[in-house]
Design a protein around this motif. Sequence first.
Motif, mmCIF file in Angstrom:
data_model
loop_
_atom_site.group_PDB
_atom_site.id
_atom_site.type_symbol
_atom_site.label_atom_id
_atom_site.label_comp_id
_atom_site.label_asym_id
_atom_site.label_seq_id
_atom_site.Cartn_x
_atom_site.Cartn_y
_atom_site.Cartn_z
ATOM 1 N N ARG A 1 0.832 -1.197 0.000
ATOM 2 C CA ARG A 1 0.000 0.000 0.000
ATOM 3 C C ARG A 1 0.876 1.260 0.000
ATOM 4 O O ARG A 1 0.622 2.211 -0.748
ATOM 5 N N ASP A 2 1.929 1.239 0.837
ATOM 6 C CA ASP A 2 2.830 2.392 0.878
ATOM 7 C C ASP A 2 3.459 2.615 -0.493
ATOM 8 O O ASP A 2 3.603 3.746 -0.949
ATOM 9 N N ASP A 3 3.860 1.512 -1.153
ATOM 10 C CA ASP A 3 4.451 1.629 -2.488
ATOM 11 C C ASP A 3 3.448 2.258 -3.455
ATOM 12 O O ASP A 3 3.806 3.116 -4.271
ATOM 13 N N LEU A 4 2.203 1.807 -3.352
ATOM 14 C CA LEU A 4 1.187 2.278 -4.305
ATOM 15 C C LEU A 4 0.813 3.733 -4.036
ATOM 16 O O LEU A 4 0.323 4.426 -4.934
ATOM 17 N N ASP A 5 1.017 4.172 -2.808
ATOM 18 C CA ASP A 5 0.696 5.570 -2.478
ATOM 19 C C ASP A 5 1.795 6.518 -2.934
ATOM 20 O O ASP A 5 1.595 7.724 -3.012
ATOM 21 N N ARG A 6 2.970 5.951 -3.209
ATOM 22 C CA ARG A 6 4.096 6.800 -3.582
ATOM 23 C C ARG A 6 3.896 7.370 -4.984
ATOM 24 O O ARG A 6 3.252 6.732 -5.826
ATOM 25 N N PRO A 7 4.431 8.561 -5.258
ATOM 26 C CA PRO A 7 4.288 9.138 -6.591
ATOM 27 C C PRO A 7 4.989 8.260 -7.638
ATOM 28 O O PRO A 7 5.706 7.324 -7.300
ATOM 29 N N HIS B 1 5.820 1.496 -10.986
ATOM 30 C CA HIS B 1 4.470 1.894 -11.424
ATOM 31 C C HIS B 1 4.604 3.275 -12.058
ATOM 32 O O HIS B 1 4.295 4.295 -11.448
ATOM 33 N N PRO B 2 5.104 3.292 -13.319
ATOM 34 C CA PRO B 2 5.494 4.553 -13.963
ATOM 35 C C PRO B 2 4.321 5.521 -14.111
ATOM 36 O O PRO B 2 4.532 6.734 -14.190
ATOM 37 N N ALA B 3 3.122 5.000 -14.074
ATOM 38 C CA ALA B 3 1.983 5.891 -14.265
ATOM 39 C C ALA B 3 1.577 6.589 -12.969
ATOM 40 O O ALA B 3 0.559 7.268 -12.909
ATOM 41 N N GLY B 4 2.327 6.413 -11.918
ATOM 42 C CA GLY B 4 1.956 6.997 -10.628
ATOM 43 C C GLY B 4 0.922 6.118 -9.959
ATOM 44 O O GLY B 4 0.510 5.089 -10.502
ATOM 45 N N PRO B 5 0.491 6.490 -8.752
ATOM 46 C CA PRO B 5 -0.428 5.627 -8.013
ATOM 47 C C PRO B 5 -1.714 5.394 -8.795
ATOM 48 O O PRO B 5 -2.305 6.321 -9.335
ATOM 49 N N ASP B 6 -2.114 4.128 -8.860
ATOM 50 C CA ASP B 6 -3.353 3.771 -9.530
ATOM 51 C C ASP B 6 -4.418 3.582 -8.454
ATOM 52 O O ASP B 6 -4.301 2.683 -7.616
ATOM 53 N N GLU B 7 -5.445 4.431 -8.466
ATOM 54 C CA GLU B 7 -6.448 4.422 -7.378
ATOM 55 C C GLU B 7 -7.157 3.081 -7.268
ATOM 56 O O GLU B 7 -7.360 2.569 -6.182
ATOM 57 N N GLU B 8 -7.559 2.538 -8.414
ATOM 58 C CA GLU B 8 -8.335 1.307 -8.377
ATOM 59 C C GLU B 8 -7.526 0.177 -7.751
ATOM 60 O O GLU B 8 -7.998 -0.549 -6.876
ATOM 61 N N LEU B 9 -6.278 0.026 -8.245
ATOM 62 C CA LEU B 9 -5.427 -1.038 -7.737
ATOM 63 C C LEU B 9 -5.189 -0.849 -6.239
ATOM 64 O O LEU B 9 -5.198 -1.810 -5.467
ATOM 65 N N ARG B 10 -4.979 0.399 -5.836
ATOM 66 C CA ARG B 10 -4.738 0.667 -4.434
ATOM 67 C C ARG B 10 -5.924 0.234 -3.581
ATOM 68 O O ARG B 10 -5.777 -0.388 -2.535
#
Lengths: 330, 330, 330, 330, 330
Positions: C207-213, C218-227
Amino acid sequence: MIVDNAVYVAGRRTADPESLDETFEVLRARHGFAWIGLYRPTPEELDAVTREFDLPALAVEDALAGHQRAKMEKYGTATFFALRPARYLDAEERVEFGEVHLFLGDDFLISVRHAESPDLGQVRRRMEADPALLAKGPLAALYAVLDQVVDEYAPVVAGVENDIDEIEDQLFNGDQEVSRRIYELSREVMALQRAVHPLVDVLESLRDDLDRPAGPQHPAGPDEELRDDFRDVHDHVLRITDRVDSFRQLLQNALTTHATLVSQDQNNEIKKISSWAAILFTPTLVGTIYGMNFEYMPELHWVLGYPFAMGLMLALGFALYTVFKRKGWL
Amino acid sequence: MIVDNAVYVAGRRTADPESLDETFEVLRARHGFAWIGLYRPTPEELDAVTREFDLPALAVEDALAGHQRAKMEKYGTATFFALRPARYLDAEERVEFGEVHLFLGDDFLISVRHAESPDLGQVRRRMEADPALLAKGPLAALYAVLDQVVDEYAPVVAGVENDIDEIEDQLFNGDQEVSRRIYELSREVMALQRAVHPLVDVLESLRDDLDRPAGPQHPAGPDEELRDDFRDVHDHVLRITDRVDSFRQLLQNALTTHATLVSQDQNNEIKKISSWAAILFTPTLVGTIYGMNFEYMPELHWVLGYPFAMGLMLALGFALYTVFKRKGWL
Amino acid sequence: MIVDNAVYVAGRRTADPESLDETFEVLRARHGFAWIGLYRPTPEELDAVTREFDLPALAVEDALAGHQRAKMEKYGTATFFALRPARYLDAEERVEFGEVHLFLGDDFLISVRHAESPDLGQVRRRMEADPALLAKGPLAALYAVLDQVVDEYAPVVAGVENDIDEIEDQLFNGDQEVSRRIYELSREVMALQRAVHPLVDVLESLRDDLDRPAGPQHPAGPDEELRDDFRDVHDHVLRITDRVDSFRQLLQNALTTHATLVSQDQNNEIKKISSWAAILFTPTLVGTIYGMNFEYMPELHWVLGYPFAMGLMLALGFALYTVFKRKGWL
Amino acid sequence: MIVDNAVYVAGRRTADPESLDETFEVLRARHGFAWIGLYRPTPEELDAVTREFDLPALAVEDALAGHQRAKMEKYGTATFFALRPARYLDAEERVEFGEVHLFLGDDFLISVRHAESPDLGQVRRRMEADPALLAKGPLAALYAVLDQVVDEYAPVVAGVENDIDEIEDQLFNGDQEVSRRIYELSREVMALQRAVHPLVDVLESLRDDLDRPAGPQHPAGPDEELRDDFRDVHDHVLRITDRVDSFRQLLQNALTTHATLVSQDQNNEIKKISSWAAILFTPTLVGTIYGMNFEYMPELHWVLGYPFAMGLMLALGFALYTVFKRKGWL
Amino acid sequence: MIVDNAVYVAGRRTADPESLDETFEVLRARHGFAWIGLYRPTPEELDAVTREFDLPALAVEDALAGHQRAKMEKYGTATFFALRPARYLDAEERVEFGEVHLFLGDDFLISVRHAESPDLGQVRRRMEADPALLAKGPLAALYAVLDQVVDEYAPVVAGVENDIDEIEDQLFNGDQEVSRRIYELSREVMALQRAVHPLVDVLESLRDDLDRPAGPQHPAGPDEELRDDFRDVHDHVLRITDRVDSFRQLLQNALTTHATLVSQDQNNEIKKISSWAAILFTPTLVGTIYGMNFEYMPELHWVLGYPFAMGLMLALGFALYTVFKRKGWL
């Protein structure tokens, strides 16, 4: 005793000095790093390396005194490690703890062993077979020693696990010795926890050092391979602490379960004993009745009175036996 | 009572003032630092040093009142330490707790003792023999006192460990007094934890102070040697808390194990008692049978009827004895 | 064995390569990502993917060796996951643990299964039916696998809960086997805790990784759905750990309660047995009295003396029976 | 009821207003601060101060309702404190808990008492005798109240400690009432923990406030003396929580020890009872033997047969008595 | 089912739309916020609000599925709350748990109820009576719901406390059912902990949000009144968790105490039973003696021999009775 004493340059053994003084000279001449293995060193031997490598006096005292807790201590010129390797003695079903001290510097690793195990000679041979890794310097040698110590915990954990399995069998088979064995094994498990738990912090601290940008102790900056190696050791330590912590819980449960089983056992025995008491007592009642002195007791005058009474006794006893058997008391 | 009272300059004892007032004068004249040892001081004595060194009033009250928990408190002009040294009384197999208070300032260390131990005179003599260390000022004297107090815990820990070994022997030998002893020893172990545990924080706080760059209390910046010395004391404290915490666990386990052993004991005794009851009861059954009044009981008229009955009784008793012996009930 | 082996571009399966080498070619040609499923792979198979995707050597060793604790380890080129899926075996009322290892990279997800369950083929089919999600790359596939593993814990938790309900019934019905069952179930609950607890940290770290810019993984930045998807899994894991932790408490309580119930049982049985002993014994007393040899005992000469004595015996026995019945001892 | 109501300027009592309204006027005229003591106030009284000092509505509701947990809550205009003072009732050997609420503002301290204790009048008199301290404003008055409340815990702790000593005596003297007493005392100790523990956080939070540079609530910046005073209270609270926490452990141990002692007691009684049973039973065996009806039993015809049998009975009984006495069963 | 459905502007109910679609239109026209109460909604109803307010899909699934743990989850467009209200059923002396889900957005609050309680209609009526508070928007409505749920825990806590009091009475009166009751109540207390504990974090997280400077969810910046309101709820939750945690401890102690009391009971019964056994047995000994067949037994020929023997029996029985009575065994 100096067990082994070599100078490594670019991962290769370049000198087998005959004395510590020669080692120090070679080291100054060719650079590289010295890996010196001491076994129950005399104060003089320890003194020589202390002076040459400027080892921290307090740590050297600890190394001479022994009986240290597992720990890592950073001093200005060197880092001191105290490790508590363990062996499982199959014959005695007992865990034996050893003690290894390490001094790590920029160009040396000194190991001080107080017991036969662990076999650090084997560690050295394995490292000498991998010059690429050994070329990374004293930290690589430190990794190799830590890896060996942690790997040697695995058979200990297996041995204790086997003991617990045996204890569980004893537990449910009503072996009376089991409470003593549980008590003694928990004592060993606690000692094992004291030996292994501090390594978690030691390895986390090493990992943090390795993650830091280039500095005096690792001038080339963080080395990925070495970092992964240390992490692997860290992972093994975690796996072992996990197991050992669960052993403690299991033994606690075994102790509580045992108390209940002992009570249950007593219940069963009281039932059994009471049943036999009743079976024995009923004939006595019959005998007492026919021992009464009434003038008019027809049975007393029967020719078959005596066999009748004996039959009655047996019949009653047998009837009670059947009743108790059916109720599961016998 | 003023036990000792000296001013040290550059690590050497420069004056043996006859009164506190003289000490204060000498100190102002020659600088250096004063190390004053008080033993159960009168309020007047404490008052004199309080005024001269501007000691914090609340801490002085604590020092007079005694019964403080182990702690460190920083005030503007001085730091106050309350320590709980301990002694193991071999004769009574008991731990006795003392109390030492220290006031540490830039140019003084004042110790207030309420019990015979620890022997602070010896600490002072040892320090006077090492002027290089003593030249570092009151912090070095503080280290020496802390080191002494912590070193004196070692025999206490050994004594308690020995008590636990004895308790384990009593436990498995069925000594009835063991539950009382376990209970009382856990009470002492808890007191020991209360004495030792706060020192971990005290020493960590001192370490943090020593790691800080130059400041009023150590104008020369962090002193590596002193820092290592304090870390050594810290390490000893950790070793002791480790041991003491494990004592508590061991005693807890011993308490639980004891409960089970008592039940197991009962099981065994019930079996033993029931066996003897059966052995005693069988002859009674025989006797009751031959006490019946049937007219036609051939055995009654045998010449050897009586010896036959007695033999039967003994034979049955012996048979039962053998059966129970084989089942391990006797 | 290579169970499945496909390359996905924009969420669609674009190739079913016949060998790993073909996969690697396709992947290089069309980009997208490879999802390779291995089942007990031969060292050669694992070697091929290791070389192609530059998998971390230590993690590959772990995957070959098995018996890993649940964990996540980030390496330079890939992240390694070890999962411990579980199944509840209804027939044996036992929990069985499997092991799944995952290697996650920028353009691949490799799963290594060591047991039949979980059914990763089903996970793949479900994902192939949702190309929008699958287009998000290997992280989406990782989510699908984690989701499956966590979902499969639910029936295990239900099974264990059912066991606990059964244990409670046994507990209050006096079933003797219950202590063994409690002991063994606590052992399984501890194993379940070891499998599930580490997932809390794994998912928090993800989750912390996905929240990171925006970053390399994840070159597209955080993906809300996946998070949100990962958070949902996280929430399920928390729900399971909550339940499992409370199971442990319940079993602990059951163990203590059982000990008390066994004692209570004993109290009741002792009362019952003593009552019957008294009922049996009173007639003996009457018989003994009329067995005395006094010359002047009027009852002995009564014609109805014998029936009177027998009646007295029965009457006393019955009276005692009534008394004990009323007191609830019988 | 308004117990006391005064305005202090520069540490001196400057007005004894007859009503709250007068207080408010005086306060506005002369500045300084108001210290108002309420005892079970009517809603109207509380309303008056609420409006004048803009007290937070929710906190006032709490103060009216009572039964608050010990806490500190900061609101915009005032800080609310709920304290749980305690008294040890010697007669009933019971701890009684009171409740005091405080509202602290820049220029007021309002206390709301719901029970007789603590004696806040005495606190006020002591403060009025120390104008220098009182001149520091409402915080000084707060300190005085907190100090009083915390000081009053000391006799409670002593009372509970005395109870525990008594319990230990009862424990090892086999008093049956002890389990009830242990249970009830643990309940009180838990209530005491709930009253005292929150004060640790309250005092740490106050200390942090006092360490902060000049601000609205203490415009003169941190006051060293006051900070030391609060730290002293903090230290007392820590000493009390330390003791109370150890009481809980001690009572837990006493409970476990008691269970074992009860079992041990049972063992001893079973032995005693069985011994007496054997002593009583042996004469019966002799009696039964000589009650047999064999024609040829020489002893029956001896003139001294009867005294011989009686002697045999006594001799056997006495022999058994000696045996059991020696084994320590009697 | 749609229970209530209204749009509030500036704290006043401005519309009672007949359908959800109308609500959405009104909301778009007049701004303000919508407060929609659903009771076991059909998927279609939930679908309508989901589409309109863009609710997070995973949270909506959770709301449909039910059996959620108490939690708060922030999504991009809305925050999801799962609450576990509780009721104490007096008749069954049991705690019943309900489930309420809330979706909070900038301009809506949607509640989804799965059980009768809590009475959210009453919450709405109370809020409509306080337009000033309601004007603060959906957060105010959220506060009202949380406040209601938390307030409803108070009678549950009181009910459980009452149960514990009853259990204590049963405990010391020897009621056998008490162990079952303790076990079952601890199970409920654990469920209560699971329901209440997560609220501490939820309310702390809300408080942190409210303390933050102006942002999208509260554009007017932190609102002091609302913040104090939420803190009040937080305080109530803490008071409840405090109580519930202490219940668990109390029940644990009750369980241990019960085990001891059962053993103590057994001791007393064994003494009582043994006493009666001795009282019954002594006459048998007398009877056996006078049943011996010695030729020369003077008593047998006494005219009053029989009454003498009977008297002896009674006298011995009575003597024993007196002895046991005095020792407190009877």
